[in-house]
Scaffold this motif. Sequence first.
Motif, PDB file in Angstrom:
ATOM      1  N   CYS A   1       0.858  -1.186   0.000  1.00 56.93           N
ATOM      2  CA  CYS A   1       0.000   0.000   0.000  1.00 56.93           C
ATOM      3  C   CYS A   1       0.892   1.233   0.000  1.00 56.93           C
ATOM      4  O   CYS A   1       1.991   1.218   0.568  1.00 56.93           O
ATOM      5  CB  CYS A   1      -0.952   0.016   1.203  1.00 56.93           C
ATOM      6  SG  CYS A   1      -0.124   0.151   2.791  1.00 56.93           S
TER       7      CYS A   1
ATOM      8  N   SER B   1       6.267  -3.380   6.695  1.00 59.11           N
ATOM      9  CA  SER B   1       5.200  -2.841   7.528  1.00 59.11           C
ATOM     10  C   SER B   1       5.569  -2.895   9.004  1.00 59.11           C
ATOM     11  O   SER B   1       6.232  -3.823   9.474  1.00 59.11           O
ATOM     12  CB  SER B   1       3.900  -3.623   7.302  1.00 59.11           C
ATOM     13  OG  SER B   1       3.348  -3.325   6.043  1.00 59.11           O
TER      14      SER B   1
ATOM     15  N   ASN C   1       4.683  -4.018  11.993  1.00 57.96           N
ATOM     16  CA  ASN C   1       3.772  -5.057  12.472  1.00 57.96           C
ATOM     17  C   ASN C   1       4.608  -6.202  13.028  1.00 57.96           C
ATOM     18  O   ASN C   1       5.507  -6.699  12.358  1.00 57.96           O
ATOM     19  CB  ASN C   1       2.900  -5.542  11.308  1.00 57.96           C
ATOM     20  CG  ASN C   1       1.924  -6.636  11.690  1.00 57.96           C
ATOM     21  OD1 ASN C   1       1.717  -6.919  12.863  1.00 57.96           O
ATOM     22  ND2 ASN C   1       1.337  -7.273  10.694  1.00 57.96           N
TER      23      ASN C   1
ATOM     24  N   PHE D   1      -1.198  -8.197   5.620  1.00 58.56           N
ATOM     25  CA  PHE D   1      -1.742  -6.846   5.658  1.00 58.56           C
ATOM     26  C   PHE D   1      -0.625  -5.809   5.592  1.00 58.56           C
ATOM     27  O   PHE D   1       0.157  -5.687   6.541  1.00 58.56           O
ATOM     28  CB  PHE D   1      -2.536  -6.608   6.949  1.00 58.56           C
ATOM     29  CG  PHE D   1      -3.780  -7.439   7.065  1.00 58.56           C
ATOM     30  CD1 PHE D   1      -4.902  -7.144   6.299  1.00 58.56           C
ATOM     31  CD2 PHE D   1      -3.834  -8.502   7.949  1.00 58.56           C
ATOM     32  CE1 PHE D   1      -6.054  -7.907   6.408  1.00 58.56           C
ATOM     33  CE2 PHE D   1      -4.979  -9.274   8.071  1.00 58.56           C
ATOM     34  CZ  PHE D   1      -6.094  -8.973   7.296  1.00 58.56           C
ATOM     35  N   PRO D   2      -0.532  -5.044   4.507  1.00 59.80           N
ATOM     36  CA  PRO D   2       0.419  -3.929   4.507  1.00 59.80           C
ATOM     37  C   PRO D   2      -0.113  -2.787   5.383  1.00 59.80           C
ATOM     38  O   PRO D   2      -1.315  -2.555   5.445  1.00 59.80           O
ATOM     39  CB  PRO D   2       0.492  -3.518   3.036  1.00 59.80           C
ATOM     40  CG  PRO D   2      -0.790  -3.964   2.435  1.00 59.80           C
ATOM     41  CD  PRO D   2      -1.239  -5.170   3.221  1.00 59.80           C
ATOM     42  N   HIS D   3       0.800  -2.101   6.072  1.00 60.08           N
ATOM     43  CA  HIS D   3       0.430  -1.023   6.992  1.00 60.08           C
ATOM     44  C   HIS D   3       0.946   0.302   6.450  1.00 60.08           C
ATOM     45  O   HIS D   3       2.155   0.484   6.290  1.00 60.08           O
ATOM     46  CB  HIS D   3       1.029  -1.262   8.375  1.00 60.08           C
ATOM     47  CG  HIS D   3       0.467  -2.463   9.071  1.00 60.08           C
ATOM     48  ND1 HIS D   3      -0.019  -2.416  10.361  1.00 60.08           N
ATOM     49  CD2 HIS D   3       0.316  -3.756   8.670  1.00 60.08           C
ATOM     50  CE1 HIS D   3      -0.447  -3.611  10.724  1.00 60.08           C
ATOM     51  NE2 HIS D   3      -0.248  -4.443   9.713  1.00 60.08           N
ATOM     52  N   THR D   4       0.037   1.237   6.224  1.00 66.66           N
ATOM     53  CA  THR D   4       0.437   2.545   5.741  1.00 66.66           C
ATOM     54  C   THR D   4       0.901   3.408   6.919  1.00 66.66           C
ATOM     55  O   THR D   4       1.141   2.920   8.020  1.00 66.66           O
ATOM     56  CB  THR D   4      -0.712   3.222   4.964  1.00 66.66           C
ATOM     57  OG1 THR D   4      -0.221   4.390   4.311  1.00 66.66           O
ATOM     58  CG2 THR D   4      -1.874   3.576   5.865  1.00 66.66           C
TER      59      THR D   4
ATOM     60  N   SER E   1       3.620  -5.934   3.104  1.00 65.03           N
ATOM     61  CA  SER E   1       3.213  -6.726   4.265  1.00 65.03           C
ATOM     62  C   SER E   1       4.413  -7.470   4.838  1.00 65.03           C
ATOM     63  O   SER E   1       5.414  -7.699   4.148  1.00 65.03           O
ATOM     64  CB  SER E   1       2.121  -7.724   3.873  1.00 65.03           C
ATOM     65  OG  SER E   1       2.667  -8.764   3.073  1.00 65.03           O
TER      66      SER E   1
ATOM     67  N   HIS F   1      -2.958   1.214  11.284  1.00 67.02           N
ATOM     68  CA  HIS F   1      -2.734   1.737   9.926  1.00 67.02           C
ATOM     69  C   HIS F   1      -2.964   0.709   8.822  1.00 67.02           C
ATOM     70  O   HIS F   1      -2.410   0.827   7.728  1.00 67.02           O
ATOM     71  CB  HIS F   1      -1.311   2.295   9.778  1.00 67.02           C
ATOM     72  CG  HIS F   1      -1.020   3.485  10.626  1.00 67.02           C
ATOM     73  ND1 HIS F   1       0.209   4.111  10.643  1.00 67.02           N
ATOM     74  CD2 HIS F   1      -1.803   4.179  11.492  1.00 67.02           C
ATOM     75  CE1 HIS F   1       0.176   5.133  11.483  1.00 67.02           C
ATOM     76  NE2 HIS F   1      -1.049   5.191  12.008  1.00 67.02           N
ATOM     77  N   SER F   2      -3.781  -0.306   9.089  1.00 67.53           N
ATOM     78  CA  SER F   2      -3.954  -1.353   8.085  1.00 67.53           C
ATOM     79  C   SER F   2      -5.428  -1.656   7.833  1.00 67.53           C
ATOM     80  O   SER F   2      -6.317  -1.193   8.550  1.00 67.53           O
ATOM     81  CB  SER F   2      -3.248  -2.641   8.527  1.00 67.53           C
ATOM     82  OG  SER F   2      -4.039  -3.352   9.460  1.00 67.53           O
ATOM     83  N   GLU F   3      -5.648  -2.480   6.831  1.00 67.60           N
ATOM     84  CA  GLU F   3      -6.996  -2.957   6.498  1.00 67.60           C
ATOM     85  C   GLU F   3      -7.593  -3.766   7.649  1.00 67.60           C
ATOM     86  O   GLU F   3      -8.800  -3.969   7.728  1.00 67.60           O
ATOM     87  CB  GLU F   3      -6.901  -3.800   5.228  1.00 67.60           C
ATOM     88  CG  GLU F   3      -8.219  -4.280   4.666  1.00 67.60           C
ATOM     89  CD  GLU F   3      -8.036  -5.179   3.450  1.00 67.60           C
ATOM     90  OE1 GLU F   3      -8.975  -5.953   3.148  1.00 67.60           O
ATOM     91  OE2 GLU F   3      -6.960  -5.104   2.816  1.00 67.60           O
ATOM     92  N   ASN F   4      -6.741  -4.203   8.552  1.00 62.61           N
ATOM     93  CA  ASN F   4      -7.148  -5.035   9.681  1.00 62.61           C
ATOM     94  C   ASN F   4      -7.661  -4.207  10.874  1.00 62.61           C
ATOM     95  O   ASN F   4      -8.047  -4.772  11.893  1.00 62.61           O
ATOM     96  CB  ASN F   4      -5.949  -5.890  10.127  1.00 62.61           C
ATOM     97  CG  ASN F   4      -6.351  -7.083  10.956  1.00 62.61           C
ATOM     98  OD1 ASN F   4      -7.404  -7.662  10.740  1.00 62.61           O
ATOM     99  ND2 ASN F   4      -5.513  -7.456  11.905  1.00 62.61           N
TER     100      ASN F   4
END
Length: 464
Positions: free
Chosen positions: A114, A196, A198, A204-207, A227, A426-429
């Motif tokens: 991302c 990321s 994490n 999950f990539p983290h912006t 990710s 900062h992720s989709e999660n």
Amino acid sequence: MKRISLLLLLYITFGNSVLAQDKDAAQIKKIYDQALTQGKAYDWLNYLSNQIGGRLSGSVQAQQAVEYTKSQLDSLGLDRVWLQPVKVPKWVRGTPEFAYFETSPGLSTNVNICALGGSVATPLGGLKAGVVEVQGIEELEALGKEKIEGKIVFFNRPMDPTLISTFAAYSGCVDQRYSGAEEAAKYGAVGVIVRSMNLRIDNFPHTGSMGYGDTPVSKRIPAAAISTKGAELLSTTLKLNSETKFYFKQNCKQFNDVESFNVIGEIRGSEFPNEIMVIGGHLDSWDLGDGSHDDGAGCVQSMDVLRLLKTTGYKPKRTIRVVLFMNEENGLRGGNKYAEIAKGKNEKHVFALESDAGGFTPRGFSFDCSDENLKQVHSWKSLFEPYYIHLFEKGFSGADIRPLKDDGIVLAGLRPDSQRYFEHHHSENDTFEHVNKRELELGAASMASLVYLFDTYGVVTSPK
């Protein structure tokens, strides 16, 4: 006779202290009982997350969140509710990003990425180049322009799993996300991929925010997060084949600043109305998830602090103000604007509490304050022990309240259990189903209890 008088004085003092402790314990129990049976935070968060969603600064969703939270504060019967205008950046992600690495022509593996917040886009057809893996910014100078020019720099320093404080682990590697592109561009890199932030290995990539410093717009290079699972796979592949190429495409764009708002509501103090106590969180979020933990949780907890004080019949001595700050994630404009206006009006802020560490089980608070005020907090520990709140230490308070710092204010941050936080950050999660109702409510009650105690006993003023 003197001895009898002294004993009587000690008896009265001790008796008054016991009565005060009993009164405080009873009020705090009312706060917790109300939060756990009639709490509103979870319902408010449900609407913010599921009806509005991610609230990227400058977006339509951010404005919807402003209107919704103001309407809910209006419904609480506070003494005043208002919007404070603030100009914020508007960055748009665009269509979903796409990436793969190629070990030989036609043989490729897709990976999840991302764009980092504030990044420029890749060329229209995407960007493809060889990869240089590094563990941090300091390695760039050692490699030099000869090995970096024309390549994509892959920053792959992980969060340190041996650190029990996950925020310390985050701080230990976030510089590569924020400054990696700026620094890599100095050596001729054409793009940046960052592992990321994490601790878990997942897809999950983290912006997160990044900056270019004073790099001219024409020389800015695109930056994306990969990710942790993708990072592990790419790193292993590079060890087997150093000629591996990486391709990514992103369509993000920075627009001109737009107007947004901090959302503010207050209960006016009955004895010291000019002494202001703030509780708050940031209303904006990133756009990949719905921002439930970061920081919808902090916003609804802060709102519920005022409701909890009102519904338990407590009449504050000092003015207690909730502030939902806009644009913490990529600019801190809301926090800076609030402090600027407060100082311009010569407002006297004596206490500020921020919740911006997720809606998990509360463990305690960290304080940016004098030793005298920390000693006072420690004297209240027995009041929190029935609720398993045990952490009272000096440390970071919160990004949005930090601009209020001066010698006369106590700054505090709610400290929930942080072990799962960076799986979502900062992720989709970061979505509503990952917030536990009871944990969220316990956090709101803990915040309200600390506010009650500081309002009741005041801030210890250090002698000058």
